[in-house]
Design a protein around this motif. Structure first.
Motif, PDB file in Angstrom:
ATOM      1  N   ARG A  84       0.829  -1.203   0.000  1.00 30.70           N
ATOM      2  CA  ARG A  84       0.000   0.000   0.000  1.00 30.70           C
ATOM      3  C   ARG A  84       0.871   1.264   0.000  1.00 30.70           C
ATOM      4  O   ARG A  84       0.592   2.223  -0.698  1.00 30.70           O
ATOM      5  CB  ARG A  84      -0.932   0.015   1.215  1.00 30.70           C
ATOM      6  CG  ARG A  84      -2.215  -0.743   1.016  1.00 30.70           C
ATOM      7  CD  ARG A  84      -3.243  -0.414   2.074  1.00 30.70           C
ATOM      8  NE  ARG A  84      -2.744  -0.365   3.437  1.00 30.70           N
ATOM      9  CZ  ARG A  84      -2.679  -1.408   4.258  1.00 30.70           C
ATOM     10  NH1 ARG A  84      -3.084  -2.587   3.862  1.00 30.70           N
ATOM     11  NH2 ARG A  84      -2.218  -1.268   5.484  1.00 30.70           N
ATOM     12  N   GLU A  85       1.933   1.225   0.806  1.00 35.87           N
ATOM     13  CA  GLU A  85       2.832   2.377   0.857  1.00 35.87           C
ATOM     14  C   GLU A  85       3.547   2.567  -0.476  1.00 35.87           C
ATOM     15  O   GLU A  85       3.760   3.693  -0.915  1.00 35.87           O
ATOM     16  CB  GLU A  85       3.847   2.227   1.997  1.00 35.87           C
ATOM     17  CG  GLU A  85       3.242   2.336   3.373  1.00 35.87           C
ATOM     18  CD  GLU A  85       2.613   3.696   3.640  1.00 35.87           C
ATOM     19  OE1 GLU A  85       3.254   4.726   3.378  1.00 35.87           O
ATOM     20  OE2 GLU A  85       1.462   3.724   4.121  1.00 35.87           O
ATOM     21  N   ALA A  86       3.922   1.489  -1.133  1.00 36.39           N
ATOM     22  CA  ALA A  86       4.597   1.595  -2.436  1.00 36.39           C
ATOM     23  C   ALA A  86       3.677   2.257  -3.458  1.00 36.39           C
ATOM     24  O   ALA A  86       4.144   3.023  -4.305  1.00 36.39           O
ATOM     25  CB  ALA A  86       5.040   0.216  -2.914  1.00 36.39           C
ATOM     26  N   ASP A  87       2.383   1.998  -3.361  1.00 37.85           N
ATOM     27  CA  ASP A  87       1.430   2.635  -4.276  1.00 37.85           C
ATOM     28  C   ASP A  87       1.402   4.152  -4.074  1.00 37.85           C
ATOM     29  O   ASP A  87       1.145   4.905  -5.013  1.00 37.85           O
ATOM     30  CB  ASP A  87       0.018   2.069  -4.072  1.00 37.85           C
ATOM     31  CG  ASP A  87      -0.104   0.631  -4.554  1.00 37.85           C
ATOM     32  OD1 ASP A  87       0.756   0.190  -5.342  1.00 37.85           O
ATOM     33  OD2 ASP A  87      -1.058  -0.055  -4.119  1.00 37.85           O
ATOM     34  N   LYS A  88       1.694   4.596  -2.848  1.00 38.60           N
ATOM     35  CA  LYS A  88       1.674   6.030  -2.548  1.00 38.60           C
ATOM     36  C   LYS A  88       2.855   6.770  -3.177  1.00 38.60           C
ATOM     37  O   LYS A  88       2.803   7.992  -3.318  1.00 38.60           O
ATOM     38  CB  LYS A  88       1.695   6.262  -1.040  1.00 38.60           C
ATOM     39  CG  LYS A  88       0.438   5.827  -0.330  1.00 38.60           C
ATOM     40  CD  LYS A  88       0.570   6.066   1.157  1.00 38.60           C
ATOM     41  CE  LYS A  88      -0.626   5.569   1.929  1.00 38.60           C
ATOM     42  NZ  LYS A  88      -0.453   5.777   3.376  1.00 38.60           N
ATOM     43  N   LEU A  89       3.920   6.057  -3.539  1.00 37.88           N
ATOM     44  CA  LEU A  89       5.107   6.713  -4.076  1.00 37.88           C
ATOM     45  C   LEU A  89       4.836   7.485  -5.352  1.00 37.88           C
ATOM     46  O   LEU A  89       5.487   8.493  -5.628  1.00 37.88           O
ATOM     47  CB  LEU A  89       6.221   5.685  -4.326  1.00 37.88           C
ATOM     48  CG  LEU A  89       6.942   5.178  -3.087  1.00 37.88           C
ATOM     49  CD1 LEU A  89       7.856   4.032  -3.445  1.00 37.88           C
ATOM     50  CD2 LEU A  89       7.713   6.301  -2.428  1.00 37.88           C
ATOM     51  N   SER A  90       3.904   7.037  -6.152  1.00 36.48           N
ATOM     52  CA  SER A  90       3.619   7.719  -7.415  1.00 36.48           C
ATOM     53  C   SER A  90       2.172   8.216  -7.500  1.00 36.48           C
ATOM     54  O   SER A  90       1.704   8.571  -8.573  1.00 36.48           O
ATOM     55  CB  SER A  90       3.922   6.781  -8.586  1.00 36.48           C
ATOM     56  OG  SER A  90       3.141   5.609  -8.469  1.00 36.48           O
ATOM     57  N   ALA A  91       1.503   8.253  -6.379  1.00 31.70           N
ATOM     58  CA  ALA A  91       0.099   8.684  -6.371  1.00 31.70           C
ATOM     59  C   ALA A  91       0.009  10.190  -6.139  1.00 31.70           C
ATOM     60  O   ALA A  91       0.863  10.783  -5.477  1.00 31.70           O
ATOM     61  CB  ALA A  91      -0.657   7.957  -5.268  1.00 31.70           C
ATOM     62  N   PRO A  92      -1.017  10.814  -6.670  1.00 31.02           N
ATOM     63  CA  PRO A  92      -1.232  12.235  -6.377  1.00 31.02           C
ATOM     64  C   PRO A  92      -1.365  12.432  -4.868  1.00 31.02           C
ATOM     65  O   PRO A  92      -1.950  11.598  -4.167  1.00 31.02           O
ATOM     66  CB  PRO A  92      -2.550  12.558  -7.088  1.00 31.02           C
ATOM     67  CG  PRO A  92      -2.690  11.511  -8.136  1.00 31.02           C
ATOM     68  CD  PRO A  92      -2.033  10.287  -7.584  1.00 31.02           C
ATOM     69  N   THR A  93      -0.786  13.519  -4.377  1.00 29.71           N
ATOM     70  CA  THR A  93      -0.756  13.765  -2.939  1.00 29.71           C
ATOM     71  C   THR A  93      -1.296  15.162  -2.654  1.00 29.71           C
ATOM     72  O   THR A  93      -0.902  16.140  -3.294  1.00 29.71           O
ATOM     73  CB  THR A  93       0.688  13.652  -2.414  1.00 29.71           C
ATOM     74  OG1 THR A  93       1.189  12.370  -2.782  1.00 29.71           O
ATOM     75  CG2 THR A  93       0.744  13.799  -0.909  1.00 29.71           C
TER      76      THR A  93
END
Length: 185
Positions: A84-93
């Motif tokens: 889940r955290e790896a998905d956040k690396l390239s997700a809009p923030t």
């Protein structure tokens, strides 16, 4: 001095022992000390024992299996966290702040996290994976199996060569090694 052991004590010990009760449980039930229950059990014909080693061993094995299953389940949860955290690396923030003398709220949607946040996310991923692997280490990386497959293949090729040519294959010498051998001769 305590009260003498009588036939009702002996019968109660036999009956409760047959029900699988422990020495201490029997002692409480007949209101005697555990050492008295042991004496009664030892003097019966046949003598009774309270050796619970097989039950303790079985219970220990079950407990270890339960703990292993729980460790595996928790390792899977840690793996899920890392993914889940790896998905956040390239997700809009979404970044936001309250600021200024008027305490205004401001927000900005970035295409991906800023470098500092990416480092923090990588730290979470690293920690989750590290702990997951410590809980349930990988059984095999496949390299030993690959080596054995290649070894089996080479042995099969050598047997085939020997059958077709009547002897073992010549030793393979790399071109570099052959040039060195010729220079030494």
């Amino acid at each position: 001095m305590g009260r003498p052991i009588d036939d009702s004590d002996r019968a109660a010990v036999k009956r409760l022992h047959a029900k699988g009760k422990s020495r201490n449980d029997i002692a409480r039930a007949i209101k005697r000390s555990p050492s008295t229950v042991s004496k009664i059990a030892a003097n019966l014909d046949p003598p009774l024992t309270f050796d619970r080693a097989p039950q303790v061993e079985a219970a220990t094995a079950v407990r270890k299996a339960d703990l292993a299953a729980r460790r595996t389940a928790f390792a899977e949860r840690l793996q899920d966290i890392a993914e889940r955290e790896a998905d956040k690396l390239s997700a809009p923030t979404l970044y936001w702040e309250w600021g200024g003398k008027d305490h205004k709220y401001a927000q900005k949607l970035a295409d991906e996290p800023i470098p500092a946040d990416r480092r923090a996310i990588m730290g979470v991923i690293s920690t989750a994976l590290d702990r997951s692997l410590k809980l349930v280490p990988p059984k095999d990386d496949g390299a030993s199996e690959s080596r054995s497959v290649i070894g089996d293949l080479m042995a099969g090729l050598a047997r085939d060569y020997a059958e077709r040519h009547g002897g073992p294959p010549p030793e393979f010498v790399a071109d570099d090694q052959a040039a060195e051998d010729d220079a030494d001769a």
